[in-house]
Structure formats: structure tokens, C-alpha cells
Design a protein around this motif. Structure first.
Motif, PDB file in Angstrom:
ATOM      1  N   VAL A  44       0.773  -1.304   0.177  1.00 48.93           N
ATOM      2  CA  VAL A  44       0.155  -0.016   0.002  1.00 48.93           C
ATOM      3  C   VAL A  44       0.884   1.111   0.044  1.00 48.93           C
ATOM      4  N   ASP A  45       1.994   1.196   0.788  1.00 50.83           N
ATOM      5  CA  ASP A  45       2.773   2.254   0.923  1.00 50.83           C
ATOM      6  C   ASP A  45       3.637   2.597  -0.571  1.00 50.83           C
ATOM      7  N   VAL A  46       4.004   1.661  -1.276  1.00 51.98           N
ATOM      8  CA  VAL A  46       4.554   1.498  -2.320  1.00 51.98           C
ATOM      9  C   VAL A  46       3.460   2.300  -3.595  1.00 51.98           C
ATOM     10  N   ALA A  47       2.191   1.615  -3.406  1.00 52.88           N
ATOM     11  CA  ALA A  47       1.215   2.291  -4.499  1.00 52.88           C
ATOM     12  C   ALA A  47       0.882   3.917  -3.978  1.00 52.88           C
ATOM     13  N   VAL A  48       0.686   4.126  -2.788  1.00 56.25           N
ATOM     14  CA  VAL A  48       0.551   5.216  -2.626  1.00 56.25           C
ATOM     15  C   VAL A  48       1.734   6.642  -2.914  1.00 56.25           C
ATOM     16  N   ASP A  49       2.756   5.950  -2.912  1.00 54.39           N
ATOM     17  CA  ASP A  49       4.154   7.031  -3.136  1.00 54.39           C
ATOM     18  C   ASP A  49       3.823   6.838  -4.732  1.00 54.39           C
ATOM     19  N   PHE A  50       3.745   5.949  -5.519  1.00 57.43           N
ATOM     20  CA  PHE A  50       3.624   6.097  -7.022  1.00 57.43           C
ATOM     21  C   PHE A  50       2.444   6.940  -7.201  1.00 57.43           C
ATOM     22  N   LEU A  51       1.385   6.830  -6.965  1.00 52.25           N
ATOM     23  CA  LEU A  51       0.130   7.718  -7.170  1.00 52.25           C
ATOM     24  C   LEU A  51       0.283   8.919  -6.846  1.00 52.25           C
ATOM     25  N   SER A  52       1.320   9.300  -5.799  1.00 52.78           N
ATOM     26  CA  SER A  52       1.342  10.738  -5.356  1.00 52.78           C
ATOM     27  C   SER A  52       2.459  11.462  -6.424  1.00 52.78           C
ATOM     28  N   GLN A  53       3.134  10.851  -6.946  1.00 52.86           N
ATOM     29  CA  GLN A  53       4.152  11.211  -8.008  1.00 52.86           C
ATOM     30  C   GLN A  53       3.510  11.366  -9.311  1.00 52.86           C
ATOM     31  N   VAL A  54       2.267  10.700  -9.674  1.00 50.35           N
ATOM     32  CA  VAL A  54       1.911  10.566 -11.175  1.00 50.35           C
ATOM     33  C   VAL A  54       1.729  11.988 -11.644  1.00 50.35           C
ATOM     34  N   PRO A  55       0.921  12.905 -10.881  1.00 48.58           N
ATOM     35  CA  PRO A  55       0.760  14.395 -11.397  1.00 48.58           C
ATOM     36  C   PRO A  55       2.043  15.011 -11.650  1.00 48.58           C
ATOM     37  N   GLU A  56       3.192  14.808 -11.098  1.00 42.90           N
ATOM     38  CA  GLU A  56       4.378  15.498 -11.099  1.00 42.90           C
ATOM     39  C   GLU A  56       4.996  14.989 -12.664  1.00 42.90           C
ATOM     40  N   GLN A  57       5.122  13.537 -12.671  1.00 41.57           N
ATOM     41  CA  GLN A  57       5.474  12.804 -13.788  1.00 41.57           C
ATOM     42  C   GLN A  57       4.652  13.496 -15.102  1.00 41.57           C
ATOM     43  N   LEU A  58       3.461  13.367 -15.042  1.00 40.98           N
ATOM     44  CA  LEU A  58       2.555  13.595 -16.320  1.00 40.98           C
ATOM     45  C   LEU A  58       2.825  15.024 -16.800  1.00 40.98           C
ATOM     46  N   GLY A  59       2.971  16.018 -15.715  1.00 36.96           N
ATOM     47  CA  GLY A  59       3.511  17.407 -16.148  1.00 36.96           C
ATOM     48  C   GLY A  59       4.869  17.500 -16.836  1.00 36.96           C
ATOM     49  N   ASN A  60       5.944  16.725 -16.242  1.00 35.88           N
ATOM     50  CA  ASN A  60       7.070  16.557 -17.059  1.00 35.88           C
ATOM     51  C   ASN A  60       6.849  16.176 -18.187  1.00 35.88           C
ATOM     52  N   PHE A  62       4.333  16.144 -20.416  1.00 36.73           N
ATOM     53  CA  PHE A  62       3.543  16.919 -21.463  1.00 36.73           C
ATOM     54  C   PHE A  62       4.400  18.032 -21.540  1.00 36.73           C
ATOM     55  N   GLY A  63       5.220  18.573 -20.561  1.00 40.71           N
ATOM     56  CA  GLY A  63       6.202  19.693 -20.822  1.00 40.71           C
ATOM     57  C   GLY A  63       7.328  19.371 -21.748  1.00 40.71           C
ATOM     58  N   GLU A  64       7.888  18.268 -21.621  1.00 35.84           N
ATOM     59  CA  GLU A  64       9.018  17.590 -22.628  1.00 35.84           C
ATOM     60  C   GLU A  64       8.408  17.524 -23.877  1.00 35.84           C
ATOM     61  N   TYR A  65       7.337  16.779 -24.474  1.00 37.14           N
ATOM     62  CA  TYR A  65       6.693  16.319 -25.655  1.00 37.14           C
ATOM     63  C   TYR A  65       5.694  17.190 -26.041  1.00 37.14           C
ATOM     64  N   LYS A  66       5.389  18.748 -25.768  1.00 31.85           N
ATOM     65  CA  LYS A  66       4.488  19.464 -25.983  1.00 31.85           C
ATOM     66  C   LYS A  66       4.073  19.604 -27.541  1.00 31.85           C
ATOM     67  N   GLN A  67       5.429  19.990 -28.249  1.00 32.09           N
ATOM     68  CA  GLN A  67       4.954  19.940 -29.832  1.00 32.09           C
ATOM     69  C   GLN A  67       4.510  18.723 -30.413  1.00 32.09           C
ATOM     70  N   PRO A  68       5.109  17.493 -30.254  1.00 28.49           N
ATOM     71  CA  PRO A  68       4.691  16.237 -30.766  1.00 28.49           C
ATOM     72  C   PRO A  68       3.171  16.105 -30.409  1.00 28.49           C
ATOM     73  N   LEU A  69       2.850  16.127 -29.237  1.00 24.35           N
ATOM     74  CA  LEU A  69       1.728  15.836 -28.891  1.00 24.35           C
ATOM     75  C   LEU A  69       0.696  16.818 -29.470  1.00 24.35           C
ATOM     76  N   THR A  70       0.963  18.158 -29.486  1.00 22.08           N
ATOM     77  CA  THR A  70       0.058  19.054 -30.440  1.00 22.08           C
ATOM     78  C   THR A  70      -0.096  18.457 -31.572  1.00 22.08           C
ATOM     79  N   THR A  71       0.720  18.111 -32.253  1.00 22.33           N
ATOM     80  CA  THR A  71       0.836  17.456 -33.752  1.00 22.33           C
ATOM     81  C   THR A  71      -0.104  16.554 -33.782  1.00 22.33           C
ATOM     82  N   VAL A  72       0.102  15.471 -32.943  1.00 19.30           N
ATOM     83  CA  VAL A  72      -0.525  14.214 -32.995  1.00 19.30           C
ATOM     84  C   VAL A  72      -2.252  14.686 -32.994  1.00 19.30           C
TER      85      VAL A  72
END
Length: 142
Positions: A44-60, A62-72
Motif C-alpha cells: 500500500v505504501d509503494v502504491a501511495v508513493d507511486f500515485l502521489s508522483q503521477v501528477p508531477e510525472q505527467l506534467g514533466n 507533457f512539458g517535454e513532448y508538448k509539440q509532438p503531442l500537439t501535432t498528433v
């Protein structure tokens, strides 16, 4: 014999300590020692740690691949738009007389545009002037 009596007496004392007075004498579940966590708690602790990092990882991401994602996204949007447009046109084509009426309207507009703008040189210049003005509005003037 005396040691057996003391063991029984200590077990009885533990049982009495575990009795929950608020619940009317129900024996409460013994709590695990602070050092001995339950085995599923680690997962449970591992799952909670992973889920708490998901928004930051998604932000990174989308920030890194903004142009290709916009094109797609634009390509997918264009494909969906073309599909819907073709479906609507197919549905309109299946309505009796409507397709024929729309063809007549298109032919009439083409005839008007040709006689209004394309037959004389002066009207062609007027058309090019309007086109260049529109192009300056969209692209900006030099």
C-alpha cells in the motif's frame, strides 16, 4: 504445577485487558506491535508513493513532448472532422431531392462568381485586391 497456574493467570489478565468496556464486553482485536507492520502495508505504501508522483510525472511528460503531442492532437482532430463531414454529406445525399437542390445552388453560385469576377480584367483586379487585403489581415502586413 505452580508455573502452569501463573501462565493461566497471565493469559487471563491479557484477556481482561483486551475487553472493550465501551462495546459491552466484546474482546477487542489485539493491535500489532509498532515494529511489526502487516505485510500488505508495504504494498500500500509503494502504491501511495507511486500515485502521489503521477501528477508531477505527467506534467514533466507533457512539458517535454508538448509539440509532438500537439501535432498528433491536430492530426487526430482533422481526421475526426473529415470523417464527420463525410458522414454528414453522405446522410444529406440520401435525402431525396435535397442533393439535387444543393447541386443546383452550387452551379448557380459558380455561374454568378464567374460572371461577377472572372470575365472582365477590371473585376479580376478587384478580386485580387480583396484577396491581398484578406491575406494582409491574416498574415500581417509588411
Amino acid at each position: 504445577m505452580e508455573s502452569q497456574y501463573k501462565d493461566t493467570e497471565s493469559k487471563a489478565a491479557e484477556t481482561i485487558d483486551n475487553v472493550d468496556n465501551e462495546m459491552g464486553g466484546i474482546i477487542s482485536a489485539s493491535q500489532p506491535a509498532s515494529g511489526a507492520e502487516q505485510p500488505w502495508q508495504e504494498w500500500v505504501d509503494v502504491a501511495v508513493d507511486f500515485l502521489s508522483q503521477v501528477p508531477e510525472q505527467l506534467g514533466n511528460f507533457f512539458g517535454e513532448y508538448k509539440q509532438p503531442l500537439t501535432t498528433v492532437g491536430l492530426i487526430l482532430t482533422a481526421a475526426i472532422t473529415v470523417y464527420i463531414t463525410l458522414s454528414v454529406l453522405d446522410a444529406i445525399g440520401n435525402i431525396p431531392l435535397l442533393a439535387s437542390i444543393l447541386e443546383l445552388v452550387g452551379l448557380g453560385y459558380t455561374a454568378w462568381f464567374t460572371t461577377r469576377y472572372l470575365l472582365k480584367a477590371s473585376t479580376r483586379e478587384e478580386l485580387f485586391a480583396e484577396f491581398n487585403g484578406l491575406k494582409k489581415q491574416i498574415l500581417g502586413g509588411k
